[in-house]
Design a protein around this motif. Structure first.
Motif, PDB file in Angstrom:
ATOM      1  N   MET A  87       0.842  -1.185   0.000  1.00  0.00           N
ATOM      2  CA  MET A  87       0.000   0.000   0.000  1.00  0.00           C
ATOM      3  C   MET A  87       0.888   1.250   0.000  1.00  0.00           C
ATOM      4  SD  MET A  87      -3.086  -1.303   0.119  1.00  0.00           S
ATOM      5  CE  MET A  87      -4.106  -2.637   0.795  1.00  0.00           C
ATOM      6  N   PHE A  88       0.273   2.411  -0.210  1.00  0.00           N
ATOM      7  CA  PHE A  88       1.029   3.655  -0.344  1.00  0.00           C
ATOM      8  C   PHE A  88       1.923   3.903   0.866  1.00  0.00           C
ATOM      9  CE2 PHE A  88       1.555   8.246   0.059  1.00  0.00           C
ATOM     10  CZ  PHE A  88       1.998   8.585  -1.217  1.00  0.00           C
ATOM     11  N   GLN A  89       1.381   3.738   2.085  1.00  0.00           N
ATOM     12  CA  GLN A  89       2.163   4.043   3.290  1.00  0.00           C
ATOM     13  C   GLN A  89       3.340   3.084   3.449  1.00  0.00           C
ATOM     14  OE1 GLN A  89      -1.105   3.512   3.205  1.00  0.00           O
ATOM     15  NE2 GLN A  89      -2.186   5.273   4.081  1.00  0.00           N
ATOM     16  N   GLY A  90       3.123   1.793   3.094  1.00  0.00           N
ATOM     17  CA  GLY A  90       4.206   0.832   3.180  1.00  0.00           C
ATOM     18  C   GLY A  90       5.324   1.150   2.215  1.00  0.00           C
ATOM     19  N   ILE A  91       4.965   1.629   1.029  1.00  0.00           N
ATOM     20  CA  ILE A  91       5.975   1.998   0.028  1.00  0.00           C
ATOM     21  C   ILE A  91       6.754   3.225   0.487  1.00  0.00           C
ATOM     22  CG2 ILE A  91       6.225   2.895  -2.325  1.00  0.00           C
ATOM     23  CD1 ILE A  91       3.856   0.956  -3.026  1.00  0.00           C
ATOM     24  N   MET A  92       6.054   4.170   1.107  1.00  0.00           N
ATOM     25  CA  MET A  92       6.727   5.337   1.682  1.00  0.00           C
ATOM     26  C   MET A  92       7.766   4.878   2.708  1.00  0.00           C
ATOM     27  SD  MET A  92       5.905   8.940   1.809  1.00  0.00           S
ATOM     28  CE  MET A  92       4.154   9.168   2.052  1.00  0.00           C
ATOM     29  N   THR A  93       7.400   3.927   3.545  1.00  0.00           N
ATOM     30  CA  THR A  93       8.315   3.432   4.576  1.00  0.00           C
ATOM     31  C   THR A  93       9.548   2.795   3.955  1.00  0.00           C
ATOM     32  OG1 THR A  93       6.465   3.037   6.091  1.00  0.00           O
ATOM     33  CG2 THR A  93       8.517   1.888   6.562  1.00  0.00           C
ATOM     34  N   VAL A  94       9.373   2.060   2.858  1.00  0.00           N
ATOM     35  CA  VAL A  94      10.503   1.404   2.195  1.00  0.00           C
ATOM     36  C   VAL A  94      11.557   2.415   1.791  1.00  0.00           C
ATOM     37  CG1 VAL A  94      11.178   0.204   0.084  1.00  0.00           C
ATOM     38  CG2 VAL A  94       9.232  -0.607   1.392  1.00  0.00           C
ATOM     39  N   PHE A  95      11.143   3.539   1.238  1.00  0.00           N
ATOM     40  CA  PHE A  95      12.118   4.550   0.827  1.00  0.00           C
ATOM     41  C   PHE A  95      12.824   5.164   2.029  1.00  0.00           C
ATOM     42  CE2 PHE A  95       9.816   4.388  -3.174  1.00  0.00           C
ATOM     43  CZ  PHE A  95      10.829   4.595  -4.106  1.00  0.00           C
ATOM     44  N   MET A  96      12.110   5.338   3.134  1.00  0.00           N
ATOM     45  CA  MET A  96      12.748   5.901   4.332  1.00  0.00           C
ATOM     46  C   MET A  96      13.723   4.921   4.968  1.00  0.00           C
ATOM     47  SD  MET A  96       9.786   8.077   6.244  1.00  0.00           S
ATOM     48  CE  MET A  96       8.621   6.726   6.317  1.00  0.00           C
ATOM     49  N   ALA A  97      13.477   3.626   4.787  1.00  0.00           N
ATOM     50  CA  ALA A  97      14.300   2.609   5.437  1.00  0.00           C
ATOM     51  C   ALA A  97      15.575   2.306   4.672  1.00  0.00           C
ATOM     52  CB  ALA A  97      13.497   1.324   5.605  1.00  0.00           C
ATOM     53  N   ASN A  98      15.705   2.849   3.475  1.00  0.00           N
ATOM     54  CA  ASN A  98      16.861   2.542   2.642  1.00  0.00           C
ATOM     55  C   ASN A  98      17.603   3.817   2.273  1.00  0.00           C
ATOM     56  OD1 ASN A  98      16.688  -0.532   1.555  1.00  0.00           O
ATOM     57  ND2 ASN A  98      14.633   0.286   1.904  1.00  0.00           N
ATOM     58  N   SER A  99      18.913   3.703   2.213  1.00  0.00           N
ATOM     59  CA  SER A  99      19.750   4.839   1.831  1.00  0.00           C
ATOM     60  C   SER A  99      20.381   4.566   0.473  1.00  0.00           C
ATOM     61  CB  SER A  99      20.838   5.087   2.877  1.00  0.00           C
ATOM     62  OG  SER A  99      21.662   3.926   3.017  1.00  0.00           O
ATOM     63  N   ARG A 100      20.611   5.628  -0.267  1.00  0.00           N
ATOM     64  CA  ARG A 100      21.203   5.529  -1.591  1.00  0.00           C
ATOM     65  C   ARG A 100      22.534   6.274  -1.591  1.00  0.00           C
ATOM     66  NH1 ARG A 100      21.403   9.128  -5.283  1.00  0.00           N
ATOM     67  NH2 ARG A 100      19.981  10.451  -4.087  1.00  0.00           N
ATOM     68  N   ARG A 101      23.524   5.696  -2.243  1.00  0.00           N
ATOM     69  CA  ARG A 101      24.809   6.387  -2.343  1.00  0.00           C
ATOM     70  C   ARG A 101      24.650   7.668  -3.149  1.00  0.00           C
ATOM     71  NH1 ARG A 101      26.807   1.029  -2.890  1.00  0.00           N
ATOM     72  NH2 ARG A 101      26.813   1.209  -5.166  1.00  0.00           N
ATOM     73  N   LYS A 102      25.144   8.757  -2.602  1.00  0.00           N
ATOM     74  CA  LYS A 102      24.994  10.040  -3.275  1.00  0.00           C
ATOM     75  C   LYS A 102      25.679  10.022  -4.636  1.00  0.00           C
ATOM     76  CE  LYS A 102      24.484  12.855   0.879  1.00  0.00           C
ATOM     77  NZ  LYS A 102      25.014  14.005   1.668  1.00  0.00           N
ATOM     78  N   GLY A 103      25.055  10.686  -5.586  1.00  0.00           N
ATOM     79  CA  GLY A 103      25.639  10.792  -6.917  1.00  0.00           C
ATOM     80  C   GLY A 103      25.274   9.656  -7.848  1.00  0.00           C
ATOM     81  N   GLU A 104      24.592   8.638  -7.326  1.00  0.00           N
ATOM     82  CA  GLU A 104      24.193   7.517  -8.159  1.00  0.00           C
ATOM     83  C   GLU A 104      22.677   7.424  -8.238  1.00  0.00           C
ATOM     84  OE1 GLU A 104      25.929   3.731  -7.393  1.00  0.00           O
ATOM     85  OE2 GLU A 104      27.871   4.570  -6.842  1.00  0.00           O
ATOM     86  N   LYS A 105      22.194   7.099  -9.416  1.00  0.00           N
ATOM     87  CA  LYS A 105      20.756   6.906  -9.605  1.00  0.00           C
ATOM     88  C   LYS A 105      20.369   5.547  -9.046  1.00  0.00           C
ATOM     89  CE  LYS A 105      16.983   8.515 -11.820  1.00  0.00           C
ATOM     90  NZ  LYS A 105      16.408   9.866 -11.640  1.00  0.00           N
ATOM     91  N   GLY A 106      19.340   5.505  -8.223  1.00  0.00           N
ATOM     92  CA  GLY A 106      18.875   4.245  -7.665  1.00  0.00           C
ATOM     93  C   GLY A 106      17.817   3.609  -8.546  1.00  0.00           C
ATOM     94  N   LEU A 107      17.573   2.334  -8.317  1.00  0.00           N
ATOM     95  CA  LEU A 107      16.540   1.602  -9.037  1.00  0.00           C
ATOM     96  C   LEU A 107      15.584   1.021  -7.993  1.00  0.00           C
ATOM     97  CD1 LEU A 107      15.568   0.572 -11.816  1.00  0.00           C
ATOM     98  CD2 LEU A 107      17.016  -1.434 -11.487  1.00  0.00           C
ATOM     99  N   ALA A 108      14.297   1.307  -8.134  1.00  0.00           N
ATOM    100  CA  ALA A 108      13.290   0.825  -7.189  1.00  0.00           C
ATOM    101  C   ALA A 108      12.348  -0.138  -7.902  1.00  0.00           C
ATOM    102  CB  ALA A 108      12.495   1.990  -6.602  1.00  0.00           C
TER     103      ALA A 108
END
Length: 450
Positions: A87-108
């Protein structure tokens, strides 16, 4: 990113840290907090990601897991929601729980509930939509299959440049004229002439003229190489195909995957479709066929999807069931198991399961040989309903055990004389069972997302 977004995300991350540090998790509450403070914060969280949305009735979780495995052959940073919090809220949580290396494009790579596609797509603007199938499911939430498809299309239409990767064997995905680039996958099996789907099958009317669709071959439900003898509507050209199936056992399937000999340690024809979907996505993102096949041949367990848990030496296989088509595919799979086994069916009717449980009467429980099973268990909040269904299917009264709660099924499973048990469970029943088993140290609370 606005000040409101920054504040909301800080609050959400703090809530996530607290829940996962002291309360063994919380997959949606942090997202709920963020959405209340800043409804558009997901756009800020996902702005540096190329997003793939995977949706449909059956197979979302496994397709997502397999797609992530395949893409990681080429991409280091792949964010996903491995436990099916879609659901929308769970997907929001996924992004908050993960960090991305700066300068690189992430893939979700995100599994998204059908009714949430538009809300998620509006903020993340995905590069790709993956459509697995649409079957009758949770009538109280979705309505008929065409209503479900309209919910998905509401999101697709917001992103006309996104590529649609769709199951070409599903007539509904060829029923609308959309501007998006399209890639179809499906089965390329020998022509069986002029056949029809079973009479109790949804979605077999031609979208052009309402004539009953015919098939050159029908894999299951409304899937296959369809055509309309009245107006000429037919299956679109497929880019990626399964060309033959060599082995189809409950614990292993081998098949020709677009010219590659593939093997997965999971059963069911429907899971070959899920594998093909993952293969298609990975190939479209530049992963080679050999790399994909190698990636998908591992033994990693997927949360609650044919997950095998050792309970005092017994192999307990948990399989999610939630609608007639999926249930019948599971029943077909275990019916073909040559080894002795017992059966437990755990039926809940919470919102996430679907309040209406009448779909169990469309399941072909009569196909199983209950006399050969040492034990049959009916459990969950609606244990009386599933017990009655099993009795009608041929389970003798003195052969059937009941568990008023999901957790009550565990001691019954421990007492079963044979060492292989299939547990068919609705979504919240599966979560309750896993938590209870985790509390008893039979399984980890969450699976590692490899």
């Amino acid at each position: 990113m606005s000040i409101r977004d920054k504040f909301a995300i800080t609050v959400g991350k703090s809530a996530y840290w607290f829940l996962h540090t002291f309360r063994n998790g919380g997959s949606s509450f942090p997202g709920q907090l963020v959405e209340r403070i800043a409804p558009n914060a997901l756009a800020a969280l996902g702005k540096d990601y190329d997003t793939i949305i995977i949706t449909g009735t059956n197979g979302k979780t496994l397709t997502t897991a397999l797609t992530v495995k395949a893409l990681r052959q080429k991409y280091d940073q792949v964010l996903t929601n491995p436990t099916g919090s879609n659901m929308f809220q769970g997907i929001m949580t996924v992004f908050m729980a993960n960090s991305r290396r700066k300068g690189e494009k992430g893939l979700a790579v995100l599994e998204v509930d059908e009714a949430n596609v538009a809300h998620v797509a509006e903020q993340l603007h995905p590069k790709m939509f993956v459509l697995t199938n649409i079957f009758r499911d949770q009538m109280d939430r979705y309505g008929e299959i065409y209503t479900t498809y309209e919910k998905i299309l509401a999101g697709v239409k917001l992103c006309p440049e996104a590529t649609i990767v769709a199951n070409g064997d599903a007539p509904i995905f060829n029923s609308k004229d959309l501007p998006n680039p399209k890639v179809y996958y499906g089965f390329n099996l020998p022509d069986e002439g002029d056949t029809r789907a079973d009479v109790n099958t949804d979605g077999v009317l031609c979208p052009v003229c309402d004539h009953i669709l015919h098939y050159h071959f029908n894999t299951y439900a409304n899937l296959g190489n369809y055509f309309c003898p009245n107006c000429g509507f037919h299956r679109p050209a497929l880019k990626y195909t399964v060309n033959s199936v060599a082995t189809l056992l409950p614990t292993r399937s081998t098949f020709d995957l677009d010219g590659h000999q593939a093997s997965i340690n999971i059963g069911g024809l429907y899971n070959i479709y899920n594998t093909l979907a993952a293969y298609t996505v990975a190939r479209e993102f530049g992963v080679t066929g050999d790399q994909v096949v190698q990636a998908l041949s591992g033994d990693e367990t997927v949360f609650g999807r044919q997950e095998v848990i050792n309970v005092d030496g017994k192999k307990v296989t948990i399989i999610l069931v939630k609608n007639p088509v999926g249930l019948n595919q599971v029943l077909t799979m275990i019916h073909n198991d040559p080894q002795p086994y017992s059966l437990a069916v755990l039926l809940n009717s919470n919102y996430a399961d679907g309040i209406d449980t009448s779909w169990i009467w469309d399941g072909r429980f009569e196909d199983l040989d209950y006399a050969a099973m040492p034990a049959v268990i009916a459990g969950g909040h609606r244990y009386k309903d599933i017990a009655l269904r099993l009795k009608v299917a041929g389970v003798a009264d003195d052969h059937l055990q009941t568990a008023e709660n999901v957790t009550d099924a565990i001691p019954l499973i421990q007492q079963i004389p044979n060492d292989r048990i299939y547990v068919l469970a609705t979504y919240t029943a599966m979560l309750e069972l896993r938590k209870a088993l985790a509390d008893k140290n039979y399984v980890s609370q969450q699976l590692v997302n490899h």
